[in-house]
Design a protein around this motif. Structure first.
Motif, PDB file in Angstrom:
ATOM      1  N   TYR A  52      52.620   2.874 -27.110  1.00 17.16           N
ATOM      2  CA  TYR A  52      51.951   3.689 -28.123  1.00 17.16           C
ATOM      3  C   TYR A  52      52.272   3.136 -29.511  1.00 17.16           C
ATOM      4  CZ  TYR A  52      51.794   7.053 -24.271  1.00 17.16           C
ATOM      5  OH  TYR A  52      51.592   7.652 -23.054  1.00 17.16           O
ATOM      6  N   PRO A  53      51.417   3.414 -30.496  1.00 19.26           N
ATOM      7  CA  PRO A  53      51.832   3.120 -31.867  1.00 19.26           C
ATOM      8  C   PRO A  53      53.108   3.896 -32.184  1.00 19.26           C
ATOM      9  CG  PRO A  53      49.550   3.885 -31.783  1.00 19.26           C
ATOM     10  CD  PRO A  53      50.146   4.140 -30.441  1.00 19.26           C
ATOM     11  N   PHE A  71      55.382   6.545 -33.591  1.00 17.49           N
ATOM     12  CA  PHE A  71      55.019   7.906 -33.959  1.00 17.49           C
ATOM     13  C   PHE A  71      55.312   8.160 -35.435  1.00 17.49           C
ATOM     14  CE2 PHE A  71      56.121   8.890 -29.310  1.00 17.49           C
ATOM     15  CZ  PHE A  71      54.837   8.575 -28.905  1.00 17.49           C
ATOM     16  N   ARG A 127      47.029  11.863 -31.321  1.00 18.03           N
ATOM     17  CA  ARG A 127      46.518  11.518 -32.646  1.00 18.03           C
ATOM     18  C   ARG A 127      47.314  12.241 -33.741  1.00 18.03           C
ATOM     19  NH1 ARG A 127      41.567   8.957 -33.220  1.00 18.03           N
ATOM     20  NH2 ARG A 127      41.428   9.864 -35.301  1.00 18.03           N
ATOM     21  N   THR A 176      50.220  10.186 -34.504  1.00 14.62           N
ATOM     22  CA  THR A 176      49.982   8.757 -34.746  1.00 14.62           C
ATOM     23  C   THR A 176      48.939   8.592 -35.852  1.00 14.62           C
ATOM     24  OG1 THR A 176      48.403   8.668 -32.882  1.00 14.62           O
ATOM     25  CG2 THR A 176      50.697   8.028 -32.431  1.00 14.62           C
ATOM     26  N   GLY A 234      50.084   3.859 -37.576  1.00 15.50           N
ATOM     27  CA  GLY A 234      49.335   4.910 -36.892  1.00 15.50           C
ATOM     28  C   GLY A 234      48.516   4.435 -35.714  1.00 15.50           C
ATOM     29  N   SER A 235      48.256   3.133 -35.614  1.00 18.26           N
ATOM     30  CA  SER A 235      47.496   2.592 -34.495  1.00 18.26           C
ATOM     31  C   SER A 235      47.925   1.154 -34.254  1.00 18.26           C
ATOM     32  CB  SER A 235      45.985   2.659 -34.763  1.00 18.26           C
ATOM     33  OG  SER A 235      45.647   1.911 -35.913  1.00 18.26           O
TER      34      SER A 235
END
Length: 388
Positions: free
Chosen positions: A54-55, A57, A328, A331, A345-346
């Motif tokens: 994941y990106p 947090f 979302r 992130t 964030g991504s």
């Protein structure tokens, strides 16, 4: 150079996952594709087979490093409760990167936080967005100043009204904020039309990014009437605004959505210790999102400990926000609200190489972060630990 192979990548650029590789160089994502083949003496490789990526947090509202864990009053630099108007306060002058909470953040994959002054003062000072790994705050900054803190409701009333000082009432809070913003706006216009004899006033310089819309007001608001007072004042001065806590936001989500302002919701994993948070509930983010409000989730650390941010997102998902929107909210949506989505964030080529590798699902209690990467460097690592 760092190559992460075979992970299930949640880029947060689109829904779902894709099994692919991630190549990182000089602190940035430079390639995200299947079967990246590259070699070299300086290449470090991580095999993420069977793991989720994941990106990093994003915690959108906290007091990490300012209200330090374990130290007590000696480490509490959160509220300068000597003057209700303190715009010159800068979070970066109080953040202690040695606060143990930074390690807690890293251990669950939180790579960026917004942190700053508390809510005793109607105007409290300047927040900063920082990375969670480092020893010197100057090297951790993503954006500073990132917001100007304002506060409504019980906290300013208690901090000053209990001593017989202004503000005693909600009217007093709003009037102080409005008066100060009017003076600051006049100063902004005067500076922009300088005829050569303009004198700098450092009491009003901190407000200038508000009027150029380079940063928002960051409003501590729980009760619905306080939420709408914050919106009213921001509209009066044509300012950006984030609605932090937004505890009763679900009671009139449609009206909040019409304002166009985002909400940073929480802390919901804590006691209802004041009258103004008696309607706090994990359903709030979902109700707001359904109405069209962009939502982030906060622990308000140390009110709720920062390492429970993914679990708070999971509880919000369960209560109506949904899994994708909950991800979302910690992130890309959090990054957009904070004005730093160009960097974090991504997982996208060109952005800061911040990510977390998870065994399982971060929104579930048994999910476990096994590696956290910030600016392309491993900041937390359990990949080689043997676990049952």
């Amino acid at each position: 150079m760092l190559l992460i192979k075979n992970g299930r990548v949640h880029t947060m650029c689109k829904e779902g996952t894709e099994k692919c590789d991630i190549l990182i160089n000089e602190g940035k994502f430079i390639k995200i594709a299947k079967n990246i083949s590259i070699s070299g003496e300086e290449l470090e490789t991580i095999d993420a087979s069977g793991l989720n990526i994941y990106p990093g947090f994003v915690e959108a509202h906290s007091h990490i490093g300012i209200s330090e864990e374990k130290i007590g009053i000696a480490g509490n630099d959160c509220n300068e409760s000597t003057n209700p108007i303190t715009p010159k306060l800068r979070a970066i002058d109080a953040i202690n990167p040695m606060d143990s909470a930074f390690h807690s953040a890293l251990s669950v994959g939180i790579t960026t936080v917004m942190t700053g002054p508390g809510s005793s003062n109607p105007i409290g000072g300047q927040f900063a967005c920082i990375k969670t790994d480092g020893r010197r705050i100057d090297d951790m900054i993503v954006k500073a100043p990132a917001a100007m803190k304002i506060a409504f409701g019980e906290n300013p009333k208690t901090a000053y009204g209990d001593n017989g000082n202004t503000p005693i009432t909600r009217m007093g809070i709003a009037s102080l904020i409005r008066e100060e913003l009017q003076k600051a706006m006049d100063y902004y216009h005067e500076k922009n039309s300088d005829n050569g004899d303009f004198k700098i006033d450092y009491n009003y310089e901190p407000y200038l990014p508000l009027f150029s819309q380079d940063m928002p007001l960051k409003a501590h608001v729980h009760r619905l009437d306080d939420i709408f007072t914050a919106i009213r004042i921001a509209k009066e001065f044509n300012l950006l605004l984030t609605l932090d806590h937004c505890t009763e936001g679900h009671l009139d989500a449609e009206e909040i959505a019409q304002s166009g302002f985002p909400a940073i919701v929480g802390p919901s994993l804590s006691s209802r210790s004041k009258l103004e948070i008696e309607n706090g509930d994990f359903k709030t983010p979902g109700v707001l999102k359904k109405a069209g409000v962009r939502v982030a989730i906060t622990t308000d650390h140390p009110v709720t400990r920062i390492q429970y941010l993914p679990i708070c997102a999971g509880l919000a998902a369960k209560e109506g926000l949904g899994r994708e929107n909950a991800l979302r909210a910690i992130t890309i949506d959090a990054a957009i609200i904070l004005g730093i989505s160009d960097r974090v964030g991504s997982i996208e080529v060109g952005k800061d190489a911040d990510l977390v590798i998870y065994k399982g699902d971060p929104l579930e209690i048994m999910g476990s972060a096994v590696c956290t990467v910030i600016n392309g460097k491993i900041a937390f690592n359990k990949l080689n630990h043997n676990e049952d």
